[in-house]
Design a protein around this motif. Sequence first.
Motif, PDB file in Angstrom:
ATOM      1  N   GLY A 265       0.835  -1.195   0.000  1.00 11.52           N
ATOM      2  CA  GLY A 265       0.000   0.000   0.000  1.00 11.52           C
ATOM      3  C   GLY A 265       0.865   1.238   0.000  1.00 11.52           C
ATOM      4  N   GLY A 266       0.383   2.306  -0.634  1.00 15.35           N
ATOM      5  CA  GLY A 266       1.196   3.504  -0.761  1.00 15.35           C
ATOM      6  C   GLY A 266       2.440   3.207  -1.575  1.00 15.35           C
ATOM      7  N   TYR A 267       3.525   3.920  -1.268  1.00 19.17           N
ATOM      8  CA  TYR A 267       4.810   3.666  -1.911  1.00 19.17           C
ATOM      9  C   TYR A 267       5.595   2.649  -1.093  1.00 19.17           C
ATOM     10  N   ASP A 268       6.158   1.645  -1.761  1.00 12.26           N
ATOM     11  CA  ASP A 268       6.976   0.610  -1.128  1.00 12.26           C
ATOM     12  C   ASP A 268       8.390   0.635  -1.712  1.00 12.26           C
ATOM     13  N   ILE A 269       9.309  -0.050  -1.036  1.00 10.03           N
ATOM     14  CA  ILE A 269      10.682  -0.159  -1.515  1.00 10.03           C
ATOM     15  C   ILE A 269      10.824  -1.422  -2.371  1.00 10.03           C
ATOM     16  N   GLY A 287       9.448  -6.780   0.641  1.00  9.88           N
ATOM     17  CA  GLY A 287       8.727  -7.598   1.606  1.00  9.88           C
ATOM     18  C   GLY A 287       8.011  -6.851   2.710  1.00  9.88           C
ATOM     19  N   ALA A 288       7.268  -7.633   3.496  1.00 10.12           N
ATOM     20  CA  ALA A 288       6.375  -7.071   4.514  1.00 10.12           C
ATOM     21  C   ALA A 288       7.110  -6.512   5.717  1.00 10.12           C
ATOM     22  N   ALA A 289       8.311  -6.977   6.004  1.00  8.39           N
ATOM     23  CA  ALA A 289       9.036  -6.459   7.167  1.00  8.39           C
ATOM     24  C   ALA A 289       9.420  -4.998   6.980  1.00  8.39           C
ATOM     25  N   ILE A 290       9.706  -4.610   5.745  1.00  8.48           N
ATOM     26  CA  ILE A 290      10.107  -3.235   5.434  1.00  8.48           C
ATOM     27  C   ILE A 290       8.900  -2.341   5.225  1.00  8.48           C
ATOM     28  N   ASN A 291       7.925  -2.822   4.483  1.00 11.68           N
ATOM     29  CA  ASN A 291       6.867  -1.975   3.955  1.00 11.68           C
ATOM     30  C   ASN A 291       5.592  -2.016   4.781  1.00 11.68           C
ATOM     31  N   THR A 292       4.838  -0.905   4.724  1.00 14.82           N
ATOM     32  CA  THR A 292       3.585  -0.765   5.452  1.00 14.82           C
ATOM     33  C   THR A 292       2.508  -0.292   4.480  1.00 14.82           C
ATOM     34  N   ALA A 293       1.317  -0.058   5.003  1.00 16.57           N
ATOM     35  CA  ALA A 293       0.237   0.494   4.184  1.00 16.57           C
ATOM     36  C   ALA A 293       0.455   1.977   3.902  1.00 16.57           C
ATOM     37  N   HIS A 294       1.438   2.578   4.574  1.00 19.47           N
ATOM     38  CA  HIS A 294       1.771   3.988   4.339  1.00 19.47           C
ATOM     39  C   HIS A 294       2.876   4.070   3.282  1.00 19.47           C
ATOM     40  N   SER A 311      13.187   5.758   4.456  1.00 22.08           N
ATOM     41  CA  SER A 311      12.330   6.634   5.252  1.00 22.08           C
ATOM     42  C   SER A 311      10.886   6.172   5.127  1.00 22.08           C
ATOM     43  N   THR A 312      10.129   6.330   6.206  1.00 19.88           N
ATOM     44  CA  THR A 312       8.724   5.942   6.205  1.00 19.88           C
ATOM     45  C   THR A 312       7.945   6.766   7.215  1.00 19.88           C
ATOM     46  N   ASP A 313       6.651   6.950   6.922  1.00 17.63           N
ATOM     47  CA  ASP A 313       5.732   7.540   7.897  1.00 17.63           C
ATOM     48  C   ASP A 313       4.761   6.476   8.397  1.00 17.63           C
ATOM     49  N   GLY A 314       5.110   5.206   8.174  1.00 15.67           N
ATOM     50  CA  GLY A 314       4.218   4.121   8.546  1.00 15.67           C
ATOM     51  C   GLY A 314       4.658   3.309   9.743  1.00 15.67           C
ATOM     52  N   THR A 325      16.717   1.712   9.643  1.00 15.25           N
ATOM     53  CA  THR A 325      17.678   0.766   9.092  1.00 15.25           C
ATOM     54  C   THR A 325      17.125  -0.646   9.202  1.00 15.25           C
ATOM     55  N   ALA A 326      17.577  -1.507   8.286  1.00 17.72           N
ATOM     56  CA  ALA A 326      17.221  -2.917   8.325  1.00 17.72           C
ATOM     57  C   ALA A 326      18.413  -3.713   7.826  1.00 17.72           C
ATOM     58  N   LYS A 327      18.651  -4.857   8.441  1.00 18.83           N
ATOM     59  CA  LYS A 327      19.755  -5.729   8.050  1.00 18.83           C
ATOM     60  C   LYS A 327      19.241  -6.856   7.158  1.00 18.83           C
ATOM     61  N   GLY A 328      19.977  -7.149   6.086  1.00 23.41           N
ATOM     62  CA  GLY A 328      19.608  -8.269   5.243  1.00 23.41           C
ATOM     63  C   GLY A 328      19.777  -7.964   3.775  1.00 23.41           C
ATOM     64  N   GLU A 329      19.014  -8.676   2.950  1.00 20.15           N
ATOM     65  CA  GLU A 329      19.028  -8.466   1.513  1.00 20.15           C
ATOM     66  C   GLU A 329      17.803  -9.141   0.915  1.00 20.15           C
ATOM     67  N   GLY A 330      17.519  -8.831  -0.357  1.00 24.02           N
ATOM     68  CA  GLY A 330      16.363  -9.425  -1.021  1.00 24.02           C
ATOM     69  C   GLY A 330      15.080  -9.100  -0.302  1.00 24.02           C
ATOM     70  N   ALA A 331      14.339 -10.134   0.097  1.00 21.23           N
ATOM     71  CA  ALA A 331      13.110  -9.954   0.865  1.00 21.23           C
ATOM     72  C   ALA A 331      13.279 -10.452   2.299  1.00 21.23           C
ATOM     73  N   ASN A 332      14.535 -10.673   2.735  1.00 22.91           N
ATOM     74  CA  ASN A 332      14.821 -11.172   4.079  1.00 22.91           C
ATOM     75  C   ASN A 332      15.493 -10.077   4.908  1.00 22.91           C
TER      76      ASN A 332
END
Length: 376
Positions: A265-269, A287-294, A311-314, A325-332
Amino acid sequence: LSIRRQRQMCIRDRGKGITKNDLLYKQAESYRLAHYLPQAAERYKAVAAADMSNYAHALYWHAVCQRALGNYAAAEESLNEFLAKATANDSYRAAAENELTTLNYIKQQTVRPDTVMYSLQKFAVSTDKGVFAPVYAGNQFVITGTEKDTVAQTGVNPNHNRLYTAILANNVLRVNEPIAVAADATANQGAATMSADGQHLYFTQWKMENGKQVFAVYHATKTTDGWSAATEVSTVNKGGNSKHPQLSANGNYLFFSSNRAGGKGGYDIWYAPVTADGTVGEAVHTGAAINTAHDEQTPFYHSATNTLVFSTDGKAGMGGFDLFTAKGEGANWSNIENMGYPINSVRDDVYFFTADKQNLLKNAVFSSDRGSDCCL
């Protein structure tokens, strides 16, 4: 609408039931949306005091403005007053409760003992152009700046964003002439990224079409005379608006923000593989860990530490867009954390970048509209 236009409309329509409080609320909304927060807060407070029964939501917006101005006690007072009078099904109740959570988070962040380990400094700029989204490119920066068209056209915004090079000397960002990418002169260009060898430039272009802003990512290659004519990156722009391209530090992937189908939802990475000749492959959702409905936007991937900054407002934070920040790669992805104060503020904090190969926070740059002034 402009403040003057709002006033003219209200004066004209008073015979149709428009009141002084209607005018005040319209002015407050215009000031807030134009980022003139002191003026917006003043009018929200006035209209709520004059007619709480019809303008209870003005208290909520007054609190939002006061929080963004750093007036936390005033913000909390307005939120508590609003919540004390709001019904259980009021559409603004959840937003007001979230604002109280934000205020508590701000209080926790601003008393952290490790803030003394950070050194933040605002760049001075050699021009009156507004500048933001800086990225290192060799021995200089590529930035986004605003220029005014030489010929004014009725009904057309005279200000356009363009790409510039800039040199940092003695903490002064000296802005040079615009980068010629043979792009649409009626559109805006900005938020760029350049390959390590300086041969490929990716950037956002946007313009108004049918009353809506349309965003797309473009690519240009280095030539003996400058840059080739920019062309759309079809794999990135597929099925929606896309913006904020950023090459990973190793150059293997192009990260970007998009509202295409398949997101949360909204803009995702999203990210896509990049070949040696600059061709961009099919995009993959992070993936869902990074992205929100915002909205999630302005990604940067630090290859040495496997860290995605976005950056996010969600997600819970200090208000507006915060850097995470998030650690990983791909969708993990794991260890998703708010970067906290003093990197984040109660306004919008976006466009993080560092050229350091080892340390994420060494000589990093980012954009912010912190304080009472307008814009990044």
